[in-house]
Design an enzyme around this catalytic site. Sequence first.
Site, short mmCIF file in Angstrom:
data_model
loop_
_atom_site.label_atom_id
_atom_site.label_comp_id
_atom_site.label_asym_id
_atom_site.label_seq_id
_atom_site.Cartn_x
_atom_site.Cartn_y
_atom_site.Cartn_z
N LYS A 1 -53.54 7.16 31.51
CA LYS A 1 -53.22 6.92 32.65
C LYS A 1 -52.15 7.97 33.33
CE LYS A 1 -55.42 3.30 31.30
NZ LYS A 1 -55.36 2.12 30.33
N ASP B 1 -45.86 -1.94 25.70
CA ASP B 1 -47.14 -1.06 25.98
C ASP B 1 -46.63 -0.61 27.53
OD1 ASP B 1 -49.48 -0.10 26.89
OD2 ASP B 1 -50.48 -2.16 26.60
N TRP C 1 -54.00 -6.94 29.55
CA TRP C 1 -53.65 -6.07 28.61
C TRP C 1 -52.77 -6.83 27.56
CZ3 TRP C 1 -56.92 -2.77 27.58
CH2 TRP C 1 -57.50 -2.06 28.31
C1 LIG Z 1 -55.70 1.25 29.62
C2 LIG Z 1 -54.65 0.41 28.98
C3 LIG Z 1 -54.73 -0.13 27.52
C4 LIG Z 1 -55.98 0.61 26.75
O1 LIG Z 1 -55.99 1.50 26.32
P1 LIG Z 1 -56.96 2.48 25.59
O2 LIG Z 1 -56.50 3.66 25.28
O3 LIG Z 1 -58.34 2.34 26.15
O4 LIG Z 1 -57.35 1.60 24.19
C5 LIG Z 1 -53.73 -0.89 27.15
N1 LIG Z 1 -52.67 -1.27 27.82
C6 LIG Z 1 -52.49 -0.94 28.96
C7 LIG Z 1 -51.57 -1.28 29.85
C8 LIG Z 1 -53.68 -0.09 29.70
O5 LIG Z 1 -53.38 0.23 30.93
#
Ligand SMILES: *Cc1c(COP(=O)(O)O)cnc(C)c1O
Length: 361
Positions: free
Chosen positions: A197, A173, A102
Site C-alpha cells: 500500500k 495493522d 480488515w
Molecule cells: C491490504 C490489507 C491487508 C491484507 O494485506 P495482504 O498483504 O493482501 O495480506 C490487511 N490489512 C489492511 C489494513 C490492508 O489494507
Amino acid sequence: MDPIYNFSAGPAVLPKVVLQQARDEMLDWHGSGMSVMEMSHRGDEFMSIVATLENDLRELLTIPQNYKVLFLQGGASSQFAMVPMNLLGEKNKADYINTGQWSQKAINEAKRYCAVNVAASSEDAGFTYAPTLDQWQLDPAAAYVHYTSNETIGGIEFNWIPETNTPAPLVADMSSNLLSRPLDITRFGLIYAGAQKNLGPAGLTLVIIREDLLAAPLAGTPTLFNYQAHAKNHSMLNTPPTYAMYITGLVLSWLKQMGGLTHIEKVNITKANLLYNYLDSTDFYHCPVVKSDRSRMNIPFTLKDSALDRTFLQQATANGLIQLKGHRSVGGMRASIYNAMPIEGVAKLVEFMKAFANQNA
Ligand SMILES: *Cc1c(COP(=O)(O)O)cnc(C)c1O
C-alpha cells in the site's frame, strides 16, 4: 504525454524516481554485475541493502533499540494468524476493535486460536467511524488489544493512538498508513504492515515487535510463523523477499530525501483536504465517513446517481486518472492517495470531478 495518476488501493503507486532508479540498476546493481534479483540473500551486496533498509526505517520512525524489525512474507493476512499464535502465551483471549473489513478478517482468523472479545465496533453505523476509547470494553484477561489503524476499504483512520491503560500490548495493522505520518512506536507492542500500500511492492510484510513479546508461540506453530525464530535469524530464516525489500529501501531513501515523516504528513494533509473540501462542498458526490475519522490515505465516495458510475470511470481513465473504482463490496469510487501520489494528481482529480458534476448535474 500527460502523466497518468494511479489511485489504486494496493498494489499502489510508487514514486516515479524510485522506479527510474530500479530501472537503471536492473541489470547491474552498483557495479556488482548482478541484478538484485540474482543476488544471494546472504552475500555482502544484499546484506548492505538490508542494513540500509533497516537503518532508514529505524531513523524515519525513531524505532527504539528494544524493538525488532522483521522482514517477512505472507502478506498482512498472515499476521492475522501470527499475532495470536505468538502473543497469546498462556492466555486464551484477545481484544479486537472492529472498524471494517480488515478488522473483521483479523477477528475471524484470531477466533481459530482464542476467544475474541470485540471490545468496540462501528458496524452499527456501517463502519463509518472509529469508536472512541470510552466505548471500548476491554477484557482484563486479554493477551493483547488489536486494532486496524486505517481501514483501506472503508476509509476510516484512527487519528489518535489508543491509550488503553492495561498491561495488554497494543497491536496495530498499519498496512495502509504506516509511514504516512510520524508515529510514537513506544505506544505499541507490535505493528505490522503489508508493503504494497504505502511502502513498496507486494511480497514484503513488515513487523515491528517489542523484544519482550518474542516468547514461545502456541504448540504446533510452524517455524516460519514464529517471530522469535525470525528475530534470532535476522529475518534470514529462509529466503526473504529480496527484490521487494530492495524497492522498499529505495522508497525509504526517497522519503528521507523528501524531509521524512513530518514533511510527508503535511503533504498528506494538504492532499486529503483538497479532496475532502471539494466533496463537502457539493451534493453531487458523497463521502460516508464522519469527518473526524476520515482517512488521509483512502477516500471513498459515491456519486449521487450510481447509474453514472461507469461513465465517471471511463472518462476518468480517458483523462489519465486510473484505478478509481471502489472496492467490490462497497461500490462507488475510492481514491487512494498514498505518500507517492503527487499533489498534482489530487488536484487533477478534483478538477475532473468538478467538470463531470457540471456536465451531469
Ligand atoms: C491490504 C490489507 C491487508 C491484507 O494485506 P495482504 O498483504 O493482501 O495480506 C490487511 N490489512 C489492511 C489494513 C490492508 O489494507
